[in-house]
Design a protein around this motif. Structure first.
Motif, mmCIF file in Angstrom:
data_model
loop_
_atom_site.group_PDB
_atom_site.id
_atom_site.type_symbol
_atom_site.label_atom_id
_atom_site.label_comp_id
_atom_site.label_asym_id
_atom_site.label_seq_id
_atom_site.Cartn_x
_atom_site.Cartn_y
_atom_site.Cartn_z
ATOM 1 N N THR A 1 0.828 -1.211 0.000
ATOM 2 C CA THR A 1 0.000 0.000 0.000
ATOM 3 C C THR A 1 0.857 1.253 0.000
ATOM 4 O OG1 THR A 1 -1.612 -1.197 1.337
ATOM 5 C CG2 THR A 1 -1.891 1.167 1.197
ATOM 6 N N LEU A 2 0.430 2.228 -0.807
ATOM 7 C CA LEU A 2 1.009 3.564 -0.775
ATOM 8 C C LEU A 2 -0.056 4.513 -0.245
ATOM 9 C CD1 LEU A 2 2.843 3.873 -4.213
ATOM 10 C CD2 LEU A 2 3.890 3.913 -1.970
ATOM 11 N N LEU A 3 0.327 5.391 0.658
ATOM 12 C CA LEU A 3 -0.599 6.362 1.217
ATOM 13 C C LEU A 3 -0.134 7.757 0.821
ATOM 14 C CD1 LEU A 3 -3.088 6.798 3.010
ATOM 15 C CD2 LEU A 3 -1.534 6.979 4.947
ATOM 16 N N SER B 1 -4.644 8.105 -12.035
ATOM 17 C CA SER B 1 -5.517 7.290 -12.894
ATOM 18 C C SER B 1 -5.077 7.331 -14.348
ATOM 19 C CB SER B 1 -6.965 7.777 -12.798
ATOM 20 O OG SER B 1 -7.450 7.595 -11.500
ATOM 21 N N GLU B 2 -4.618 8.503 -14.802
ATOM 22 C CA GLU B 2 -4.224 8.676 -16.198
ATOM 23 C C GLU B 2 -2.797 8.219 -16.478
ATOM 24 O OE1 GLU B 2 -4.987 12.808 -16.927
ATOM 25 O OE2 GLU B 2 -7.151 12.483 -17.120
ATOM 26 N N PRO C 1 -6.616 4.688 -7.695
ATOM 27 C CA PRO C 1 -6.565 5.360 -6.400
ATOM 28 C C PRO C 1 -7.900 5.281 -5.656
ATOM 29 C CG PRO C 1 -6.597 6.956 -8.189
ATOM 30 C CD PRO C 1 -6.589 5.609 -8.811
ATOM 31 N N ASN C 2 -7.838 5.096 -4.344
ATOM 32 C CA ASN C 2 -9.023 5.105 -3.474
ATOM 33 C C ASN C 2 -8.901 6.292 -2.537
ATOM 34 O OD1 ASN C 2 -9.823 2.560 -4.503
ATOM 35 N ND2 ASN C 2 -8.430 1.551 -3.069
ATOM 36 N N THR C 3 -9.860 7.205 -2.607
ATOM 37 C CA THR C 3 -9.819 8.382 -1.751
ATOM 38 C C THR C 3 -10.568 8.093 -0.455
ATOM 39 O OG1 THR C 3 -9.811 9.760 -3.716
ATOM 40 C CG2 THR C 3 -10.304 10.855 -1.645
ATOM 41 N N LEU D 1 -3.277 3.758 -2.484
ATOM 42 C CA LEU D 1 -3.025 2.950 -3.679
ATOM 43 C C LEU D 1 -2.647 1.547 -3.229
ATOM 44 C CD1 LEU D 1 -0.762 5.315 -5.819
ATOM 45 C CD2 LEU D 1 -3.131 4.749 -6.236
ATOM 46 N N ASN D 2 -3.450 0.567 -3.644
ATOM 47 C CA ASN D 2 -3.124 -0.824 -3.336
ATOM 48 C C ASN D 2 -2.325 -1.390 -4.495
ATOM 49 O OD1 ASN D 2 -4.472 -0.972 -0.834
ATOM 50 N ND2 ASN D 2 -6.422 -1.080 -1.918
ATOM 51 N N ILE D 3 -1.161 -1.920 -4.190
ATOM 52 C CA ILE D 3 -0.278 -2.491 -5.206
ATOM 53 C C ILE D 3 -0.598 -3.982 -5.295
ATOM 54 C CG2 ILE D 3 2.104 -2.779 -5.966
ATOM 55 C CD1 ILE D 3 1.395 0.163 -5.522
#
Length: 182
Positions: free
Chosen positions: A61-63, A80-81, A88-90, A97-99
């Protein structure tokens, strides 16, 4: 043109290759994954690092915590682009961001990409060698340096080329191992 300036240029080529390798994801979360992301913010492109704090709470996970809440939508759009393939999940003011784990097929594709980047690095080092040797040969032809000086310079530049291509190869081998490790 001296050997030191040629070596500096070759070091820069190796460093650029290292930076390119860092931007390729290996199934583990790393803040360097987002180094290439630029965000359109108030009409001008800005590096993600200058708009938010990026941390790795766990291995997958990236925060991303924007300094200003208003920039969250722009950051989310830029991610996203991008070519990262991450969604991304806000959550409130932060973006997560789940890797996902890499499939074997994706790993092979990434190895090919890294192989191409390594070859670009080798070509950059060789181009610096070619430019330096061409310059020295012109000087030799113009009689501003002797044949012996030219030959010594060319030998020194070739040794540097071998050294820095070896460094690119080591970087490639390490990145390949990192990608293929499950």
């Amino acid at each position: 043109m001296d050997v030191k300036s040629v070596e500096e240029n070759m070091k820069k080529a190796v460093e650029a290759t290292r930076n390119n390798f860092n931007s390729i994801r290996t199934g583990r979360a790393s803040a360097t994954l987002l180094d290439r992301i630029t965000v359109e913010y108030y009409g001008s492109p800005m590096a993600l690092k200058s708009l938010a704090n990026v941390s790795t709470p766990d291995a997958s996970t990236l925060l991303i915590q924007p300094f200003e809440r208003s920039s969250a939508k722009s950051i989310e759009k830029a991610i996203s682009e991008s070519d990262l393939g991450l969604t991304p999940n806000t959550e409130g003011g932060s973006i997560r961001l789940n890797i996902p784990p890499l499939t074997q097929e994706r790993r092979k594709t990434l190895v090919k990409t890294v192989q191409g980047l390594a070859e670009e690095g080798r070509v950059a080092v060789r181009n610096h060698r070619r430019e330096a040797i061409d310059t020295m040969r012109r000087k030799e032809k113009d009689k501003t340096v002797s044949e012996d000086q030219s030959r010594d310079f060319q030998t020194a530049v070739q040794k540097l080329t071998d050294k820095y291509i070896g460094e690119v190869d080591k970087l490639y081998a390490a990145k390949e191992k990192e990608i293929l490790t499950v």
